[in-house]
Write a protein that holds these residues in place. Structure first.
Motif, PDB file in Angstrom:
ATOM      1  N   GLY A   1       2.977  -1.504 -56.356  1.00 44.48           N
ATOM      2  CA  GLY A   1       3.969  -1.024 -57.307  1.00 44.48           C
ATOM      3  C   GLY A   1       4.917  -0.017 -56.688  1.00 44.48           C
ATOM      4  O   GLY A   1       5.146  -0.018 -55.471  1.00 44.48           O
ATOM      5  N   ILE A   2       5.467   0.852 -57.527  1.00 45.34           N
ATOM      6  CA  ILE A   2       6.506   1.802 -57.106  1.00 45.34           C
ATOM      7  C   ILE A   2       5.968   3.225 -57.110  1.00 45.34           C
ATOM      8  O   ILE A   2       5.313   3.658 -58.055  1.00 45.34           O
ATOM      9  CB  ILE A   2       7.732   1.703 -58.038  1.00 45.34           C
ATOM     10  N   GLY A   3       6.252   3.955 -56.037  1.00 49.24           N
ATOM     11  CA  GLY A   3       5.891   5.364 -55.938  1.00 49.24           C
ATOM     12  C   GLY A   3       7.136   6.215 -55.787  1.00 49.24           C
ATOM     13  O   GLY A   3       8.127   5.792 -55.186  1.00 49.24           O
ATOM     14  N   LEU A   4       7.097   7.415 -56.334  1.00 45.15           N
ATOM     15  CA  LEU A   4       8.221   8.355 -56.255  1.00 45.15           C
ATOM     16  C   LEU A   4       7.733   9.653 -55.631  1.00 45.15           C
ATOM     17  O   LEU A   4       6.821  10.293 -56.150  1.00 45.15           O
ATOM     18  CB  LEU A   4       8.790   8.615 -57.653  1.00 45.15           C
ATOM     19  N   VAL A   5       8.330  10.040 -54.490  1.00 48.61           N
ATOM     20  CA  VAL A   5       7.944  11.258 -53.780  1.00 48.61           C
ATOM     21  C   VAL A   5       9.187  12.121 -53.590  1.00 48.61           C
ATOM     22  O   VAL A   5      10.165  11.680 -52.971  1.00 48.61           O
ATOM     23  CB  VAL A   5       7.319  10.941 -52.402  1.00 48.61           C
ATOM     24  N   THR A   6       9.155  13.328 -54.130  1.00 46.13           N
ATOM     25  CA  THR A   6      10.306  14.218 -54.003  1.00 46.13           C
ATOM     26  C   THR A   6       9.877  15.539 -53.370  1.00 46.13           C
ATOM     27  O   THR A   6       8.692  15.863 -53.304  1.00 46.13           O
ATOM     28  CB  THR A   6      10.951  14.497 -55.378  1.00 46.13           C
ATOM     29  N   GLY A   7      10.859  16.301 -52.931  1.00 44.53           N
ATOM     30  CA  GLY A   7      10.578  17.603 -52.334  1.00 44.53           C
ATOM     31  C   GLY A   7      11.830  18.185 -51.705  1.00 44.53           C
ATOM     32  O   GLY A   7      12.755  17.452 -51.350  1.00 44.53           O
ATOM     33  N   ARG A   8      11.844  19.508 -51.570  1.00 38.79           N
ATOM     34  CA  ARG A   8      12.972  20.183 -50.932  1.00 38.79           C
ATOM     35  C   ARG A   8      13.069  19.783 -49.465  1.00 38.79           C
ATOM     36  O   ARG A   8      12.081  19.352 -48.865  1.00 38.79           O
ATOM     37  CB  ARG A   8      12.806  21.701 -51.037  1.00 38.79           C
ATOM     38  N   PRO A   9      14.249  19.931 -48.856  1.00 44.86           N
ATOM     39  CA  PRO A   9      14.373  19.634 -47.421  1.00 44.86           C
ATOM     40  C   PRO A   9      13.381  20.467 -46.609  1.00 44.86           C
ATOM     41  O   PRO A   9      13.247  21.675 -46.833  1.00 44.86           O
ATOM     42  CB  PRO A   9      15.820  20.039 -47.099  1.00 44.86           C
TER      43      PRO A   9
END
Length: 266
Positions: free
Chosen positions: A42-50
């Motif tokens: 399926g789909i994964g979403l990974v976020t974070g500051r530079p």
């Protein structure tokens, strides 16, 4: 004097090419979610500051996957059209893209099915800098990952980007895409309580067991870098260089302040 020689280091463990990845809180938390995503697809979403470390963790995740069972495709995307997106995707899985968008779509879906059902290889698409993708591409991803009348998953898609990506996906037009996200995680970067162990473990991989940087200096470094692993690595490297030049056995705040000024200028 060369800082590696002065401190007796086999290599610079704070360089981005250093092989050892330290298992921070973010590393452990994200890997639990990636393990689940690997199991169910399926789909994964990974976020974070530079500089928070999301790309490092994803690179290590991809490295550990069995190449006989998974085909990893890394696409550092920016502001591309839907047609360009399909072109890049098609080439990455070994097919010559057709001219018409509908034909490209069919080609890619058929190739994913072939990989998964026939070759027993799961495609893993890691789309970096996903905050720059147009809304139309998110709509295409909904269609592209729809198999068996939306009852089956045949691939893994991981979107990595800055925190504003999560905010953007809250808009009503992305409701269908949001519902298809299997896992999501925001990489926060290092907490201060992790810094000492992070630095110690990094130095240990280079053969250093002594406390090269004192506690006050670590506090100052953390304050200056704000939890960014990339900036922390850069700052410590600069501290080691200056420390060797000044023949300082243990780095303190005086060296850190000089390093901070040089990093800011750089």
């Amino acid at each position: 004097m060369d800082y590696l020689v002065y401190y007796g280091m086999t290599h610079n463990p704070f360089d981005k090419t250093a092989p050892k990845v330290i298992e921070t809180v973010d590393y452990k938390e994200l890997n639990v979610r990636l393990k689940y995503l690997t199991d169910v697809l399926g789909i994964g979403l990974v976020t974070g500051r530079p500089g928070a470390g999301k790309t490092v963790i994803l690179r290590e995740y991809a490295r550990r996957l069995n190449t006989n069972q998974y085909r990893v495709v890394y696409l550092p995307l920016s502001t591309v059209s839907v047609s360009d997106f399909y072109n890049q995707l098609a080439v990455s899985i070994g097919i010559e893209p057709a001219f018409r968008k509908s034909a490209k779509f069919r080609q890619i879906q058929e190739r994913i099915l072939e990989l998964y059902d026939v070759e027993h290889v799961t495609p893993v698409f890691i789309l970096d800098e996903a905050q720059y993708l147009s809304g139309l591409i998110y709509n295409e991803l909904v269609l592209l990952t729809n198999f068996g009348m939306d009852a089956e998953n045949k691939c893994i898609v991981i979107l990595a980007g800055l925190p504003q990506l999560t905010q953007m996906l809250q808009r009503p037009q992305f409701e269908a895409f949001r519902q298809r996200i299997t896992v999501k995680y925001q990489v926060m970067g290092l907490e201060y309580v992790e810094v000492h162990d992070y630095v110690r473990e990094k130095l240990k991989t280079a053969g250093i067991l002594d406390e090269v940087i004192n506690e006050d200096a670590l506090k100052t470094i953390y304050s200056a870098t704000g939890g960014s692993i990339r900036r922390l690595d850069q700052m410590i490297t600069k501290c080691l260089i200056i420390g060797a030049q000044e023949e300082t056995q243990q780095i303190g705040n005086e060296v850190v302040h000089k390093a901070s000024a040089e990093v800011a200028l750089g």
